[in-house]
Design a protein around this motif. Structure first.
Motif, short mmCIF file in Angstrom:
data_model
loop_
_atom_site.label_atom_id
_atom_site.label_comp_id
_atom_site.label_asym_id
_atom_site.label_seq_id
_atom_site.Cartn_x
_atom_site.Cartn_y
_atom_site.Cartn_z
N GLU A 77 0.63 -1.12 0.04
CA GLU A 77 -0.02 -0.04 0.16
C GLU A 77 0.77 1.25 0.02
O GLU A 77 0.36 2.24 -0.50
CB GLU A 77 -1.06 0.00 1.08
CG GLU A 77 -2.08 -1.17 1.30
CD GLU A 77 -2.78 -1.14 2.56
OE1 GLU A 77 -3.82 -0.74 2.38
OE2 GLU A 77 -2.06 -1.61 3.55
N LEU A 78 2.02 1.00 0.91
CA LEU A 78 2.71 2.36 1.03
C LEU A 78 3.99 2.36 0.18
O LEU A 78 4.66 3.48 0.03
CB LEU A 78 2.85 2.67 2.45
CG LEU A 78 1.82 2.94 3.21
CD1 LEU A 78 2.12 3.14 4.78
CD2 LEU A 78 0.90 3.99 2.77
N GLY A 79 4.63 1.30 -0.02
CA GLY A 79 5.98 0.99 -0.56
C GLY A 79 6.82 0.48 0.62
O GLY A 79 6.52 0.38 1.75
N THR A 80 8.17 0.21 0.01
CA THR A 80 9.18 0.04 0.90
C THR A 80 9.82 0.99 1.71
O THR A 80 10.11 1.88 1.02
CB THR A 80 10.24 -1.00 0.18
OG1 THR A 80 9.52 -2.11 -0.20
CG2 THR A 80 11.28 -1.46 1.41
N ARG A 81 9.98 1.09 2.96
CA ARG A 81 10.67 2.23 3.69
C ARG A 81 12.04 2.28 3.38
O ARG A 81 12.82 1.21 3.59
CB ARG A 81 10.37 2.01 5.31
CG ARG A 81 10.94 3.30 5.86
CD ARG A 81 10.78 3.01 7.72
NE ARG A 81 11.05 4.21 8.29
CZ ARG A 81 12.50 4.60 8.42
NH1 ARG A 81 13.51 3.84 7.82
NH2 ARG A 81 12.81 5.42 9.26
N LEU A 82 12.62 3.39 3.19
CA LEU A 82 14.00 3.65 2.97
C LEU A 82 14.76 3.58 4.37
O LEU A 82 14.27 3.97 5.31
CB LEU A 82 14.32 4.84 2.27
CG LEU A 82 13.86 4.91 0.70
CD1 LEU A 82 14.18 6.40 0.23
CD2 LEU A 82 14.50 4.13 0.06
N SER A 83 15.96 3.21 4.29
CA SER A 83 16.67 3.18 5.29
C SER A 83 16.96 4.82 5.71
O SER A 83 16.76 5.52 4.75
CB SER A 83 18.16 2.69 5.31
OG SER A 83 18.95 3.28 4.41
N ASP A 84 17.36 4.98 6.99
CA ASP A 84 17.87 6.46 7.29
C ASP A 84 18.87 6.95 6.25
O ASP A 84 18.98 7.93 6.03
CB ASP A 84 18.27 6.42 8.75
CG ASP A 84 17.03 6.22 9.62
OD1 ASP A 84 15.79 6.38 9.26
OD2 ASP A 84 17.28 6.00 10.95
N GLU A 85 20.14 5.90 6.04
CA GLU A 85 21.12 6.45 5.21
C GLU A 85 20.55 6.78 3.88
O GLU A 85 21.03 7.72 3.29
CB GLU A 85 22.06 5.42 5.24
CG GLU A 85 22.82 5.27 6.69
CD GLU A 85 21.81 4.38 7.66
OE1 GLU A 85 20.97 3.48 7.06
OE2 GLU A 85 22.12 4.23 8.86
N ALA A 86 19.68 5.77 3.24
CA ALA A 86 19.14 6.04 1.82
C ALA A 86 18.13 7.34 1.92
O ALA A 86 18.43 8.05 0.98
CB ALA A 86 18.40 4.72 1.52
N THR A 87 17.50 7.64 2.97
CA THR A 87 16.74 8.79 3.14
C THR A 87 17.38 10.06 2.94
O THR A 87 17.21 10.95 2.21
CB THR A 87 15.93 8.57 4.41
OG1 THR A 87 15.09 7.86 4.26
CG2 THR A 87 14.88 10.05 4.55
N GLN A 88 18.58 10.12 3.69
CA GLN A 88 19.49 11.00 4.04
C GLN A 88 20.31 11.61 2.50
O GLN A 88 20.31 12.57 1.94
CB GLN A 88 20.62 11.08 4.82
CG GLN A 88 20.06 11.08 6.38
CD GLN A 88 19.21 12.23 6.60
OE1 GLN A 88 19.58 13.57 6.24
NE2 GLN A 88 18.01 12.37 7.25
N ALA A 89 20.57 10.46 1.92
CA ALA A 89 21.21 10.46 0.57
C ALA A 89 20.00 10.93 -0.24
O ALA A 89 20.50 11.83 -1.20
CB ALA A 89 21.94 9.24 0.15
N PHE A 90 18.85 10.62 -0.52
CA PHE A 90 17.88 11.11 -1.38
C PHE A 90 17.73 12.51 -0.97
O PHE A 90 17.46 13.35 -1.76
CB PHE A 90 16.79 10.14 -1.11
CG PHE A 90 15.54 10.90 -1.76
CD1 PHE A 90 15.31 10.65 -3.26
CD2 PHE A 90 14.44 11.53 -1.18
CE1 PHE A 90 14.30 11.27 -3.82
CE2 PHE A 90 13.44 12.13 -1.77
CZ PHE A 90 13.25 12.05 -3.14
N LEU A 91 17.49 12.86 -0.02
CA LEU A 91 17.28 14.30 0.36
C LEU A 91 18.39 15.28 0.03
O LEU A 91 18.06 16.31 -0.59
CB LEU A 91 16.94 14.55 1.91
CG LEU A 91 15.84 13.76 2.50
CD1 LEU A 91 15.31 13.92 3.96
CD2 LEU A 91 14.25 14.31 1.83
N ALA A 92 19.60 14.86 0.30
CA ALA A 92 20.83 15.66 -0.12
C ALA A 92 20.84 15.81 -1.64
O ALA A 92 21.10 16.73 -2.08
CB ALA A 92 21.96 15.00 0.47
#
Length: 97
Positions: A77-92
Protein backbone atom coordinates in the motif's frame (compact mmCIF):
# COMPACT_ATOMS: atom_id res chain seq x y z
CA UNK A 1 8.52 9.32 6.12
CA UNK A 2 10.18 8.78 2.77
CA UNK A 3 9.25 5.49 1.14
CA UNK A 4 10.01 3.82 -2.16
CA UNK A 5 7.79 1.33 -3.94
CA UNK A 6 8.99 -2.26 -4.02
CA UNK A 7 10.21 -2.05 -7.64
CA UNK A 8 13.86 -1.09 -7.73
CA UNK A 9 13.27 1.16 -10.75
CA UNK A 10 10.62 3.27 -9.01
CA UNK A 11 11.61 6.66 -7.64
CA UNK A 12 11.40 7.31 -3.89
CA UNK A 13 8.27 9.07 -2.72
CA UNK A 14 6.90 10.54 0.47
CA UNK A 15 3.82 9.37 2.37
CA UNK A 16 2.02 11.89 4.55
CA UNK A 17 -1.11 11.89 6.68
CA UNK A 18 -3.45 14.82 7.31
CA UNK A 19 -6.04 15.08 10.05
CA UNK A 20 -8.78 17.66 9.78
CA UNK A 21 -11.58 19.49 11.55
CA UNK A 22 -14.14 17.66 9.40
CA UNK A 23 -13.31 14.44 11.33
CA UNK A 24 -11.45 12.86 8.41
CA UNK A 25 -7.96 11.43 8.13
CA UNK A 26 -6.32 11.28 4.70
CA UNK A 27 -3.12 9.46 3.73
CA UNK A 28 -1.33 10.69 0.61
CA UNK A 29 1.66 9.37 -1.38
CA UNK A 30 3.50 11.80 -3.63
CA UNK A 31 3.64 9.21 -6.41
CA UNK A 32 -0.16 8.98 -6.71
CA UNK A 33 -2.74 11.48 -7.97
CA UNK A 34 -5.37 10.35 -5.42
CA UNK A 35 -5.16 9.57 -1.69
CA UNK A 36 -3.99 6.16 -0.51
CA UNK A 37 -7.04 6.23 1.77
CA UNK A 38 -9.56 8.52 3.42
CA UNK A 39 -10.85 7.55 6.88
CA UNK A 40 -14.32 9.09 7.22
CA UNK A 41 -16.14 7.27 10.02
CA UNK A 42 -13.64 6.66 12.82
CA UNK A 43 -13.84 10.06 14.50
CA UNK A 44 -16.77 12.31 15.50
CA UNK A 45 -14.66 15.42 16.18
CA UNK A 46 -11.46 16.98 14.82
CA UNK A 47 -8.40 14.81 14.23
CA UNK A 48 -5.73 16.72 16.15
CA UNK A 49 -2.55 14.65 16.28
CA UNK A 50 -0.85 12.04 14.11
CA UNK A 51 2.36 10.03 14.43
CA UNK A 52 3.93 7.33 12.27
CA UNK A 53 5.54 4.41 14.09
CA UNK A 54 9.30 4.00 13.52
CA UNK A 55 8.78 1.21 10.96
CA UNK A 56 6.71 3.62 8.83
CA UNK A 57 3.73 1.30 8.41
CA UNK A 58 1.42 2.19 11.30
CA UNK A 59 -0.21 5.56 11.89
CA UNK A 60 -1.47 6.61 15.32
CA UNK A 61 -4.24 9.22 15.29
CA UNK A 62 -6.20 10.95 18.03
CA UNK A 63 -9.25 13.16 18.05
CA UNK A 64 -10.82 15.69 20.39
CA UNK A 65 -13.65 13.15 20.81
CA UNK A 66 -11.20 11.05 22.89
CA UNK A 67 -10.60 8.41 20.23
CA UNK A 68 -7.13 6.99 19.74
CA UNK A 69 -6.79 4.81 16.64
CA UNK A 70 -3.96 2.88 15.02
CA UNK A 71 -4.04 2.23 11.27
CA UNK A 72 -1.59 -0.35 9.93
CA UNK A 73 -0.65 -0.48 6.26
CA UNK A 74 1.08 -3.11 4.14
CA UNK A 75 4.24 -2.53 2.09
CA UNK A 76 2.13 -2.98 -1.03
CA UNK A 77 0.00 0.00 0.00
CA UNK A 78 2.77 2.46 0.90
CA UNK A 79 5.98 1.08 -0.58
CA UNK A 80 9.18 -0.11 1.06
CA UNK A 81 10.60 2.19 3.72
CA UNK A 82 14.01 3.58 2.90
CA UNK A 83 16.78 3.19 5.45
CA UNK A 84 17.77 6.36 7.31
CA UNK A 85 20.98 6.47 5.27
CA UNK A 86 19.13 6.12 1.95
CA UNK A 87 16.64 8.81 3.04
CA UNK A 88 19.48 11.22 3.87
CA UNK A 89 21.18 10.50 0.54
CA UNK A 90 17.93 11.05 -1.36
CA UNK A 91 17.25 14.34 0.44
CA UNK A 92 20.82 15.58 -0.09
CA UNK A 93 20.67 14.68 -3.80
CA UNK A 94 17.24 16.27 -4.24
CA UNK A 95 17.63 19.41 -2.09
CA UNK A 96 21.37 19.73 -1.51
CA UNK A 97 23.33 19.49 1.74
Amino acid sequence: GTLAVAKASAAPHTVIACGSQDCKLTVWATNRPKPVCIIKTCFTQSVVDLCWTPDGYSLIACSTDGTLAVFTFEKEELGTRLSDEATQAFLAETYGD
